[in-house]
Enzyme design. Sequence first.
Site, mmCIF file in Angstrom:
data_model
loop_
_atom_site.group_PDB
_atom_site.id
_atom_site.type_symbol
_atom_site.label_atom_id
_atom_site.label_comp_id
_atom_site.label_asym_id
_atom_site.label_seq_id
_atom_site.Cartn_x
_atom_site.Cartn_y
_atom_site.Cartn_z
ATOM 1 N N HIS A 122 -37.475 16.676 9.525
ATOM 2 C CA HIS A 122 -36.662 15.331 9.807
ATOM 3 C C HIS A 122 -35.369 16.109 10.713
ATOM 4 C CE1 HIS A 122 -33.923 12.105 8.571
ATOM 5 N NE2 HIS A 122 -34.831 11.451 8.460
ATOM 6 N N ASP A 199 -35.141 20.783 1.634
ATOM 7 C CA ASP A 199 -35.016 19.425 1.676
ATOM 8 C C ASP A 199 -36.184 18.599 0.883
ATOM 9 O OD1 ASP A 199 -35.196 16.659 2.457
ATOM 10 O OD2 ASP A 199 -35.367 17.197 4.589
ATOM 11 N N GLN A 202 -38.280 13.906 -0.080
ATOM 12 C CA GLN A 202 -39.452 13.146 -0.213
ATOM 13 C C GLN A 202 -40.361 13.827 -1.363
ATOM 14 O OE1 GLN A 202 -40.374 10.165 1.354
ATOM 15 N NE2 GLN A 202 -38.748 10.446 3.084
ATOM 16 N N LYS A 225 -33.718 7.287 -2.236
ATOM 17 C CA LYS A 225 -34.928 7.184 -2.020
ATOM 18 C C LYS A 225 -35.611 7.658 -3.510
ATOM 19 C CE LYS A 225 -34.792 9.656 2.265
ATOM 20 N NZ LYS A 225 -35.468 8.545 3.265
ATOM 21 N N CYS A 363 -37.576 9.784 12.807
ATOM 22 C CA CYS A 363 -36.576 10.894 12.822
ATOM 23 C C CYS A 363 -37.218 12.437 12.840
ATOM 24 C CB CYS A 363 -35.617 10.888 11.759
ATOM 25 S SG CYS A 363 -34.644 9.168 11.615
HETATM 26 N N1 PMP Z 1 -35.279 14.520 5.098
HETATM 27 C C1 PMP Z 1 -36.381 13.974 4.970
HETATM 28 C C2 PMP Z 1 -37.640 14.667 4.936
HETATM 29 C C3 PMP Z 1 -36.389 12.361 4.808
HETATM 30 O O1 PMP Z 1 -37.211 11.778 4.735
HETATM 31 C C4 PMP Z 1 -34.923 11.887 4.877
HETATM 32 C C5 PMP Z 1 -34.796 10.325 5.171
HETATM 33 N N2 PMP Z 1 -35.915 9.618 5.976
HETATM 34 C C6 PMP Z 1 -33.962 12.825 5.046
HETATM 35 C C7 PMP Z 1 -33.927 14.137 5.137
HETATM 36 C C8 PMP Z 1 -32.771 11.999 5.312
HETATM 37 O O2 PMP Z 1 -32.219 11.562 4.044
HETATM 38 P P1 PMP Z 1 -30.863 10.458 3.906
HETATM 39 O O3 PMP Z 1 -30.811 9.540 5.149
HETATM 40 O O4 PMP Z 1 -30.892 9.731 2.654
HETATM 41 O O5 PMP Z 1 -29.593 11.581 4.031
#
Ligand code: PMP
Length: 404
Positions: A122, A199, A202, A225, A363
Amino acid sequence: MYNLSFIRADFPILSRQVYGRPLVYLDNGATTQKPLCVLDAMRDEYLNVNANVHRGVHYLSQQATDLHEAARETVRAFINARSTNEIVFTRGTTEGINLIASSFCEALMQPGDEVIVSEMEHHSNIVPWQLQAARRGIALKVIPINDRGELLLEEMDALFTPRTRLISIAHVSNVLGTVNPIAEIVRRAHSHGVPVLVDGAQSAPHFQVDMQALDCDFFTFSGHKTYGPTGVGVLYGKEEWLDRLPPYQGGGEMIETVAFEKTTFAALPFKFEAGTPDYIATHGLAKALDYLTRLGMNNIERHEQELTNYCTQQLKAIDGMRLFGEAEHKDAVVSFLLRDIHHLDMGTLLDRLGIAVRTGHHCAQPLMTRLKVSGTVRASFGLYNTREEVDALVEGIRRVETMF
Ligand code: PMP
């Protein structure tokens, strides 16, 4: 006992309609809905307890502090960390990665040192490192993936050099659903003396994550999430690493003593928590994690796995369907394109049928480049989704197809 009609009753938003149709919410990878117990706890704290934490001698402040610190213990237990000193509250995954990128690079990296990420990251696990590359001259190396969407671990092995300082990697891809073999990656990285940041945006919502079993050095995830509120997240770090890192931001709460001549910093985890924390949200997050624990992470994982497999089977039966991400170990996410129908058209038309999916690059533009597409349609499942909702998605896709 995993009773979906009881579970869905905990999430009133799931019973609403959009465009006069029942909502089918399949955008859980972006954010999850919140159970009533989370909303009630936060409302109750605002109504009956609200006071700033860690500061007051008075009754309310102590009660709010107790709730906030109890939330830290709930998080510790949820991810099986050794100590609450290892649990830093943040705004979310993005802030957790930025904190490590900033503090780790400042204290422990020199120009020319290297960080390894992967092709499926991401943006929040790419751009913070690029900022550090521009500011401090560090270099970024990238683990490639195969056509099923799995990391090429032999290629990772070849990326290690004496200048490698950190691996920063997604536990689960938000586009492909691939579950990366973190314990194995950690084992290989540690054999080179390199720590690993995971990270977990997910993964934490979908299956049991155990810090001691994974043995990763840092792990970060988002409250929103994980069926908790927005604006709060968690950064786990092994104490031995967090102790070596300088503060990320300065301000109240993170100090021991302040004088114009010299300031000393608070002990862990407070050194990394400048300013008033979102203590209402930490309480809400704890209630969300309690809710997940009550349902059982293994039950949630089994249910979502069944939905993912069922959805994959159904989609494969549609002529002209392209699925992205067919890793052996994958989770709760199905990304696809149908024939030459643009992802945005598919998403917009599904929306009119009441079906909420995500479209676009998610993203993860470098991954889109690898897949040679501008975007995909993504259905991502949560603990409350049903087979009937998968059927509605599949029927919706077939209807959209007839319009082209
Ligand atoms: N890493 C991953 C794999 C994600 O899916 C996301 C959110 N789509 C993020 C980081 C970022 O998370 P946040 O916007 O809650 O900081």
